[in-house]
Motif scaffolding. Structure first.
Motif, mmCIF file in Angstrom:
data_model
loop_
_atom_site.group_PDB
_atom_site.id
_atom_site.type_symbol
_atom_site.label_atom_id
_atom_site.label_comp_id
_atom_site.label_asym_id
_atom_site.label_seq_id
_atom_site.Cartn_x
_atom_site.Cartn_y
_atom_site.Cartn_z
ATOM 1 N N ARG A 97 17.869 -8.279 -33.846
ATOM 2 C CA ARG A 97 17.607 -6.948 -34.408
ATOM 3 C C ARG A 97 17.042 -7.074 -35.816
ATOM 4 O O ARG A 97 16.105 -6.350 -36.185
ATOM 5 C CB ARG A 97 18.885 -6.113 -34.414
ATOM 6 C CG ARG A 97 18.643 -4.664 -34.866
ATOM 7 C CD ARG A 97 19.894 -3.818 -34.754
ATOM 8 N NE ARG A 97 19.643 -2.443 -35.161
ATOM 9 C CZ ARG A 97 19.190 -1.482 -34.382
ATOM 10 N NH1 ARG A 97 18.921 -1.749 -33.114
ATOM 11 N NH2 ARG A 97 18.994 -0.263 -34.826
ATOM 12 N N GLU A 98 17.592 -7.986 -36.611
ATOM 13 C CA GLU A 98 17.073 -8.195 -37.968
ATOM 14 C C GLU A 98 15.636 -8.704 -37.937
ATOM 15 O O GLU A 98 14.867 -8.450 -38.874
ATOM 16 C CB GLU A 98 17.978 -9.169 -38.719
ATOM 17 C CG GLU A 98 19.363 -8.592 -39.033
ATOM 18 C CD GLU A 98 20.325 -9.638 -39.547
ATOM 19 O OE1 GLU A 98 19.971 -10.848 -39.520
ATOM 20 O OE2 GLU A 98 21.440 -9.264 -39.960
ATOM 21 N N ASP A 100 13.530 -7.637 -35.859
ATOM 22 C CA ASP A 100 12.767 -6.491 -35.361
ATOM 23 C C ASP A 100 12.326 -6.681 -33.913
ATOM 24 O O ASP A 100 11.233 -6.255 -33.522
ATOM 25 C CB ASP A 100 11.556 -6.216 -36.250
ATOM 26 C CG ASP A 100 11.136 -4.745 -36.212
ATOM 27 O OD1 ASP A 100 12.016 -3.890 -36.037
ATOM 28 O OD2 ASP A 100 9.932 -4.474 -36.343
ATOM 29 N N ARG A 192 5.010 0.005 -29.018
ATOM 30 C CA ARG A 192 4.908 -0.832 -30.221
ATOM 31 C C ARG A 192 3.464 -1.255 -30.504
ATOM 32 O O ARG A 192 3.110 -1.489 -31.666
ATOM 33 C CB ARG A 192 5.778 -2.080 -30.071
ATOM 34 C CG ARG A 192 7.263 -1.802 -29.956
ATOM 35 C CD ARG A 192 8.124 -2.922 -30.483
ATOM 36 N NE ARG A 192 8.364 -2.739 -31.915
ATOM 37 C CZ ARG A 192 9.283 -3.406 -32.600
ATOM 38 N NH1 ARG A 192 10.040 -4.307 -31.993
ATOM 39 N NH2 ARG A 192 9.451 -3.185 -33.890
ATOM 40 N N ASP A 197 4.142 -1.163 -37.092
ATOM 41 C CA ASP A 197 5.027 -1.025 -38.242
ATOM 42 C C ASP A 197 6.328 -0.308 -37.900
ATOM 43 O O ASP A 197 7.237 -0.251 -38.725
ATOM 44 C CB ASP A 197 4.307 -0.264 -39.361
ATOM 45 C CG ASP A 197 3.811 1.105 -38.907
ATOM 46 O OD1 ASP A 197 3.461 1.244 -37.713
ATOM 47 O OD2 ASP A 197 3.770 2.023 -39.742
ATOM 48 N N TRP A 198 6.441 0.224 -36.690
ATOM 49 C CA TRP A 198 7.666 0.919 -36.306
ATOM 50 C C TRP A 198 8.812 -0.076 -36.163
ATOM 51 O O TRP A 198 8.652 -1.150 -35.571
ATOM 52 C CB TRP A 198 7.473 1.660 -34.993
ATOM 53 C CG TRP A 198 6.765 2.974 -35.143
ATOM 54 C CD1 TRP A 198 6.063 3.418 -36.225
ATOM 55 C CD2 TRP A 198 6.695 4.009 -34.157
ATOM 56 N NE1 TRP A 198 5.551 4.666 -35.986
ATOM 57 C CE2 TRP A 198 5.920 5.065 -34.730
ATOM 58 C CE3 TRP A 198 7.190 4.159 -32.874
ATOM 59 C CZ2 TRP A 198 5.635 6.235 -34.033
ATOM 60 C CZ3 TRP A 198 6.914 5.324 -32.172
ATOM 61 C CH2 TRP A 198 6.153 6.351 -32.752
ATOM 62 N N THR A 199 9.975 0.304 -36.674
ATOM 63 C CA THR A 199 11.167 -0.525 -36.544
ATOM 64 C C THR A 199 11.793 -0.328 -35.159
ATOM 65 O O THR A 199 11.414 0.582 -34.411
ATOM 66 C CB THR A 199 12.199 -0.146 -37.606
ATOM 67 O OG1 THR A 199 12.649 1.201 -37.352
ATOM 68 C CG2 THR A 199 11.611 -0.251 -39.005
ATOM 69 N N GLN A 202 13.099 3.143 -34.893
ATOM 70 C CA GLN A 202 12.058 4.151 -34.663
ATOM 71 C C GLN A 202 11.577 4.146 -33.221
ATOM 72 O O GLN A 202 11.354 5.197 -32.620
ATOM 73 C CB GLN A 202 10.886 3.910 -35.613
ATOM 74 C CG GLN A 202 11.175 4.284 -37.049
ATOM 75 C CD GLN A 202 10.025 3.916 -37.976
ATOM 76 O OE1 GLN A 202 9.625 2.754 -38.056
ATOM 77 N NE2 GLN A 202 9.479 4.902 -38.672
#
Length: 238
Positions: A97-98, A100, A192, A197-199, A202
C-alpha cells in the motif's frame, strides 16, 4: 516461478489472466477486460497433497509479494485465500500500500461451509471481491464480511486455460470469487492508466462511487454480501 516449474498445472492463473487481458482475435472464446501487460508470479506448488489438490507454496508466495513492491506493477490480483493470517503477510501488504499498489483478493468460496473470514482479502489495505451470478444475485458460495469491497461476475465465467502439448487456444467455464477478482483488477488497471497520479485511496473511492447495486441492494449502501456493489466498467471510465 522461483524454483517451481513454469507450467500452470492447476489452470487457475491462466483463467484469471485471460479475464484480465486475453486478446480477442477471432469469434471464439473470450476477450479480456483490459489490454495491459501482465507480470506473473507462480505461487501454487507443483506437488499435489494427499487430496490430489495443489496449494499455495507459502515461501514462494511471500517472496512474490515482496517482489511486487519494486516491480512497477500498479495493480495486484490475488485469486487465492485461506483462513490463516500471518504477521509477515500483514507487513508485506502494508508495504504494498505504501508503494501505491492497488491490491484485490478473492473473498473465498466457503459461505455454505461456515462463511469464514479469509485472507488476504481481510487484511488492511486489501480490497476483497465477492461474486455475483448472471442475474446480479450473490453467488451462494461467495463469502461475506465487512471487508467486502466490491462484487463482480463470478459464475460461469469463460476464460483461457493452459494448452500443453497442443496448438491453439482453449477455454473453460469456471465459477468462484477467484473468477470475480480479476474483473475488478482489470477495471482498476484501466482507471489507473489515465490517472497515474491517483493514489490507492482515490482509485478505491472512484470504483466504489461508480459501482452499481446488486439485486436486492440499496443504491449507495455498502453490504457484507456485495461491498459497495458490482464493479461498473462503463461508469468507472466515463
Amino acid at each position: 516461478h522461483d524454483g517451481l516449474s513454469a507450467d500452470d498445472l492447476e489452470g487457475l492463473g491462466t483463467h484469471v489472466a485471460g479475464t484480465i487481458a486475453a486478446l480477442c482475435d477471432d469469434v471464439t472464446g473470450c476477450s479480456g477486460n483490459a489490454d495491459c501487460p501482465l507480470q506473473v508470479w507462480k505461487v501454487i506448488d507443483d506437488r499435489p497433497l494427499g487430496d490430489g489438490r495443489r496449494y499455495v507454496a507459502f515461501a514462494q508466495y511471500l517472496r512474490a509479494l515482496a517482489a511486487v513492491e519494486t516491480s512497477g506493477a500498479r495493480v495486484l490480483n490475488l485469486s487465492l485465500g485461506g483462513t490463516a493470517s500471518s504477521p509477515t503477510e500483514t507487513r508485506l501488504f502494508r508495504r504494498l500500500r505504501e508503494a501505491d499498489v492497488f491490491v484485490v483478493a478473492a473473498m473465498g468460496n466457503e459461505r455454505e461451509l461456515g462463511d469464514p473470514v479469509e485472507y488476504p482479502a481481510a487484511y488492511p489495505g486489501v480490497h476483497g471481491v465477492a461474486a455475483v451470478d448472471e442475474l446480479d444475485r450473490d453467488a451462494p458460495f461467495s463469502n461475506t464480511g465487512r471487508h467486502a469491497f466490491l462484487s463482480a461476475p463470478g459464475v460461469h465465467i469463460v476464460s483461457t486455460v493452459p494448452t500443453p502439448g497442443r496448438s491453439g487456444p482453449a477455454f473453460e467455464t469456471c465459477s468462484g470469487t477467484s473468477m470475480a477478482t480479476p474483473h475488478v483488477a482489470a477495471v482498476a488497471a484501466l482507471v489507473r492508466a489515465p490517472h497515474p497520479d491517483w493514489t490507492v485511496a482515490q482509485v478505491a473511492a472512484h470504483l466504489a462511487a461508480t459501482a452499481r447495486p446488486a439485486a436486492g441492494q440499496r443504491a449507495g449502501r455498502r453490504s457484507q454480501r456485495f461491498g459497495h456493489g458490482i464493479v461498473n466498467l462503463a461508469e468507472a471510465l466515463r
